[in-house]
Write an enzyme that holds these catalytic residues in place. Structure first.
Site, PDB file in Angstrom:
ATOM      1  N   ASP A 173       3.564   9.341  -1.169  1.00 47.82           N
ATOM      2  CA  ASP A 173       2.320   8.715  -0.709  1.00 47.82           C
ATOM      3  C   ASP A 173       2.024   7.562  -1.650  1.00 47.82           C
ATOM      4  O   ASP A 173       2.106   7.725  -2.877  1.00 47.82           O
ATOM      5  CB  ASP A 173       1.182   9.757  -0.793  1.00 47.82           C
ATOM      6  CG  ASP A 173       0.180   9.626   0.338  1.00 47.82           C
ATOM      7  OD1 ASP A 173       0.014   8.516   0.853  1.00 47.82           O
ATOM      8  OD2 ASP A 173      -0.441  10.643   0.698  1.00 47.82           O
ATOM      9  N   HIS A 189       0.820  -1.219   0.000  1.00 46.65           N
ATOM     10  CA  HIS A 189       0.000   0.000   0.000  1.00 46.65           C
ATOM     11  C   HIS A 189       0.853   1.269   0.000  1.00 46.65           C
ATOM     12  O   HIS A 189       0.345   2.345  -0.259  1.00 46.65           O
ATOM     13  CB  HIS A 189      -0.930  -0.005   1.217  1.00 46.65           C
ATOM     14  CG  HIS A 189      -2.026  -1.020   1.118  1.00 46.65           C
ATOM     15  ND1 HIS A 189      -3.339  -0.689   0.883  1.00 46.65           N
ATOM     16  CD2 HIS A 189      -2.007  -2.377   1.189  1.00 46.65           C
ATOM     17  CE1 HIS A 189      -4.079  -1.780   0.831  1.00 46.65           C
ATOM     18  NE2 HIS A 189      -3.292  -2.828   1.022  1.00 46.65           N
TER      19      HIS A 189
HETATM   20  C1  GDG Z   1      -2.010   4.201   3.396  1.00 44.11           C
HETATM   21  C2  GDG Z   1      -1.017   4.824   2.402  1.00 44.11           C
HETATM   22  C3  GDG Z   1      -2.745   4.635   0.624  1.00 44.11           C
HETATM   23  C4  GDG Z   1      -8.601   9.986   8.021  1.00 44.11           C
HETATM   24  N1  GDG Z   1      -9.029  10.701   9.068  1.00 44.11           N
HETATM   25  C5  GDG Z   1     -10.244  10.256   9.398  1.00 44.11           C
HETATM   26  C6  GDG Z   1     -10.573   9.236   8.517  1.00 44.11           C
HETATM   27  N2  GDG Z   1      -9.543   9.087   7.687  1.00 44.11           N
HETATM   28  C7  GDG Z   1      -9.467   8.104   6.583  1.00 44.11           C
HETATM   29  C8  GDG Z   1      -9.655   8.792   5.250  1.00 44.11           C
HETATM   30  C9  GDG Z   1      -8.926   7.861   4.312  1.00 44.11           C
HETATM   31  C10 GDG Z   1      -7.840   7.253   5.199  1.00 44.11           C
HETATM   32  O1  GDG Z   1      -8.180   7.528   6.546  1.00 44.11           O
HETATM   33  C11 GDG Z   1      -6.481   7.864   4.915  1.00 44.11           C
HETATM   34  O2  GDG Z   1      -6.028   7.282   3.739  1.00 44.11           O
HETATM   35  P1  GDG Z   1      -4.802   7.848   2.906  1.00 44.11           P
HETATM   36  O3  GDG Z   1      -4.750   7.098   1.632  1.00 44.11           O
HETATM   37  O4  GDG Z   1      -4.973   9.315   2.695  1.00 44.11           O
HETATM   38  O5  GDG Z   1      -3.502   7.659   3.791  1.00 44.11           O
HETATM   39  P2  GDG Z   1      -2.838   6.517   4.788  1.00 44.11           P
HETATM   40  O6  GDG Z   1      -3.571   6.419   6.059  1.00 44.11           O
HETATM   41  O7  GDG Z   1      -1.416   6.950   4.932  1.00 44.11           O
HETATM   42  O8  GDG Z   1      -2.943   5.117   4.001  1.00 44.11           O
HETATM   43  C12 GDG Z   1      -1.775   5.592   1.333  1.00 44.11           C
HETATM   44  C13 GDG Z   1      -3.605   3.895   1.625  1.00 44.11           C
HETATM   45  O9  GDG Z   1      -2.808   3.250   2.627  1.00 44.11           O
HETATM   46  C14 GDG Z   1      -4.463   2.829   0.936  1.00 44.11           C
HETATM   47  O10 GDG Z   1      -3.694   1.955   0.176  1.00 44.11           O
HETATM   48  O11 GDG Z   1      -3.572   5.418  -0.214  1.00 44.11           O
HETATM   49  O12 GDG Z   1      -0.865   6.135   0.402  1.00 44.11           O
HETATM   50  O13 GDG Z   1      -0.112   5.703   3.083  1.00 44.11           O
HETATM   51  O14 GDG Z   1      -9.752   6.819   3.890  1.00 44.11           O
HETATM   52  O15 GDG Z   1     -11.022   8.893   4.996  1.00 44.11           O
HETATM   53  N3  GDG Z   1     -11.762   8.606   8.546  1.00 44.11           N
HETATM   54  C15 GDG Z   1     -12.647   9.013   9.500  1.00 44.11           C
HETATM   55  N4  GDG Z   1     -12.360   9.969  10.428  1.00 44.11           N
HETATM   56  C16 GDG Z   1     -11.193  10.620  10.399  1.00 44.11           C
HETATM   57  O16 GDG Z   1     -10.952  11.488  11.246  1.00 44.11           O
HETATM   58  N5  GDG Z   1     -13.859   8.429   9.540  1.00 44.11           N
END
Ligand code: GDG
Length: 501
Positions: A384, A172
């Site tokens: 990312d 990921h």
């Molecule tokens: C890793 C990789 C890759 C965030 N704050 C809240 C909340 N979130 C959810 C968002 C989103 C997720 O968390 C964050 O996803 P990201 O993709 O932006 O980043 P990582 O956590 O670093 O994820 C990344 C991912 O894995 C998938 O393969 O895209 O590059 O680093 O879904 O919505 N959700 C809620 N409350 C929050 O305060 N409900």
């Protein structure tokens, strides 16, 4: 996958977490999220199993097994736990996974702590996962292992004499370029471990290219065959598939929820809190890879250069706590809060605050309301894997009038490069320009760009991602996998014509 084959999923965390209640009973929380939503139907259909850490100690696992067994009934697929001792949580999870692999694979080599104890714990926990997988599966089942915590599982399975399972691995997070990968004291072992999977999946062509470059350099005699999304790598007698599969979200679910009454009411509340102002939104886990200070520097410069933005826009920055036991995460929080204070001190006036910084966690309707209320989403990751926030914002932009400013180092850039405003987050002037451009973009252009982004994400959603990965694992002929987009920053037309003779 044919009838008899079952799907076994392994990830560091199970989609259920167990905690002891006051009376010593076990309370269970289900986690949601795109990955769980997409995999659950496949697991139900194939009577599959999900294996992972349910958040309990190794000593508590025997107690918890019965609870998980019971829960399997209501989930419609089996869940099996792998327990971690407190020491393993430190050495395997906070140690090797998050103080070696995470920083190194995100190009933060100086944050790495190459402690050999961490590596031993990593191998041990991977071995334990392999044991549970062996116990749960039979020859011919397809084992889908997720993410950087579990890169050695297939090798451990093979060493345990259970190498007859078909295995796939999806990373990921990014895969680092050769020079960085070479810093890893266990570089050869880890690379060889990955070759025990039958299919290795990355988020983007960039990560796949980095991996293949490491393979070409470190595994002499490797032969690569094919081009496009899925290729074959031959090392000795072994052939492994290597592909790029951009993960996504449940687009329709996000869009439907964004249209719901609960969210609409919250959007109205947010708009009333920012009367007549445009909201620029940042949503990031507190992580040095997300480039939050770079975003703040860019926003500050935009306010300086373009005074017309003052009192007209506000940056709402939501920061979600993460890995609080690692020192670098404290340092980044201090830096962010210092910068927010500085910018507020410089620009705030009666009736207008330039940055609304919030540290915490939001429920889904509140998060989606923020996405929908915002005019601009500002993503400035320094590296990312994908960045789902960019995709979620776009899905929630129901009128297709939001503008996405996206770091060229986010995996999502490969798919969205034509319609997002791309920035190099290290280029503070470019970030400031993009903010100005986004806040002044005419409605027609906003709709055109966001409309195309939404069309793309509607097609390439999380279900498409699961299907694509599983198909790449089983297709005999890889001929149809030709398309692969990679992002390279384009030089201005004719730029190099001006090189001297
Ligand atoms: C890793 C990789 C890759 C965030 N704050 C809240 C909340 N979130 C959810 C968002 C989103 C997720 O968390 C964050 O996803 P990201 O993709 O932006 O980043 P990582 O956590 O670093 O994820 C990344 C991912 O894995 C998938 O393969 O895209 O590059 O680093 O879904 O919505 N959700 C809620 N409350 C929050 O305060 N409900």
């Amino acid at each position: 996958m044919t009838g008899a084959q079952r799907l076994i999923v392994a990830s560091n965390r199970l989609p259920v977490t167990l905690r002891r209640g006051h009376e010593g009973d076990w309370k269970m929380e289900r986690s949601s999220g795109g990955l769980v939503t997409a995999l659950e139907p496949v697991l139900r259909e194939q009577e599959g199993t999900w294996i992972g850490w349910p958040g309990v100690g190794a000593d508590e696992l025997p107690d918890v097994e019965a609870v998980l067994e019971r829960e399997s009934g209501s989930l419609g697929y089996r869940v099996r736990g792998v327990g971690l001792t407190a020491q393993e949580e430190k050495d395997f999870y906070l140690g090797f996974s998050n103080q070696v692999v995470w920083p190194l694979f995100h190009d933060f080599q100086t944050y790495c702590n190459f402690d050999p104890t961490f590596w031993r714990a990593y191998r041990e926990v991977n071995r334990r996962f392999a044991k549970v997988i062996a116990d749960e599966s039979a020859a011919g089942d397809f084992i889908w292992v997720h993410d950087y915590h579990l890169m050695s599982v297939a090798e451990e399975l093979w060493q345990a004499g259970e190498g007859d399972r078909k295995t796939g691995f999806f990373l990921h997070i990014p895969f680092p370029p050769l020079d960085l990968f070479l810093k890893l004291p266990w570089r050869f072992t880890l690379l060889r471990s990955l070759l025990h999977y039958d299919l290795i999946g990355f988020q983007t062509g960039r990560d796949r290219r980095n991996f293949l470059e490491c393979l070409r350099t470190l595994a002499p005699g490797v032969e690569l065959e094919g081009e496009g999304r899925v290729v074959r790598a031959r090392v000795g007698k072994r052939t492994v598939r290597v592909g790029a599969f951009p993960i996504s979200i449940d687009f329709d679910e996000f869009a439907d929820e964004a249209a719901s009454n609960a969210v609409s009411e919250r959007v109205a509340r947010l708009w009333s809190e920012f009367p007549g102002r445009q909201i620029i939104l940042g949503v990031d886990r507190l992580d040095y890879s997300k480039g939050i200070p770079h975003k703040l520097h860019g926003f500050r410069l935009a306010l300086h250069r373009y005074p017309s933005l003052q009192e007209r826009v506000s940056l709402v920055q939501l920061v979600v706590p993460s890995r609080e036991d690692i020192p670098e995460y404290h340092a980044i929080r201090t830096e962010i809060e210092r910068l927010v204070g500085r910018i507020s001190g410089e620009f705030t006036r009666p009736g207008w605050v330039p940055i609304h910084y919030k540290y915490g966690q939001w429920d889904r309707p509140e998060l989606i309301a923020h996405y929908r209320a915002a005019r601009v989403s500002l993503v400035t990751s320094l590296k990312d894997g994908m960045n789902l926030v960019a995709k979620e914002f776009s899905a929630a932009s129901l009128e297709a009038d939001g503008v996405l400013i996206l770091s060229e180092y986010a995996g999502a850039t490969a798919q969205l490069q034509k319609d997002a405003l791309l920035v190099n987050p290290y280029d503070v002037e470019e970030v400031a320009e993009a903010i100005h451009q986004a806040c002044n973009m005419k409605e027609g252009e906003r709709r055109k760009r966001m409309g195309r982004i939404r069309d793309r994400l509607r097609k390439e959603d999380i279900f498409w991602w699961v299907d694509t990965f599983l198909k790449a694992a089983r297709d005999e002929d890889l001929g149809e996998w030709n398309e692969l987009e990679v992002y390279q920053p384009p030089a201005p037309p004719g730029f190099f014509d001006a090189v001297r003779d």
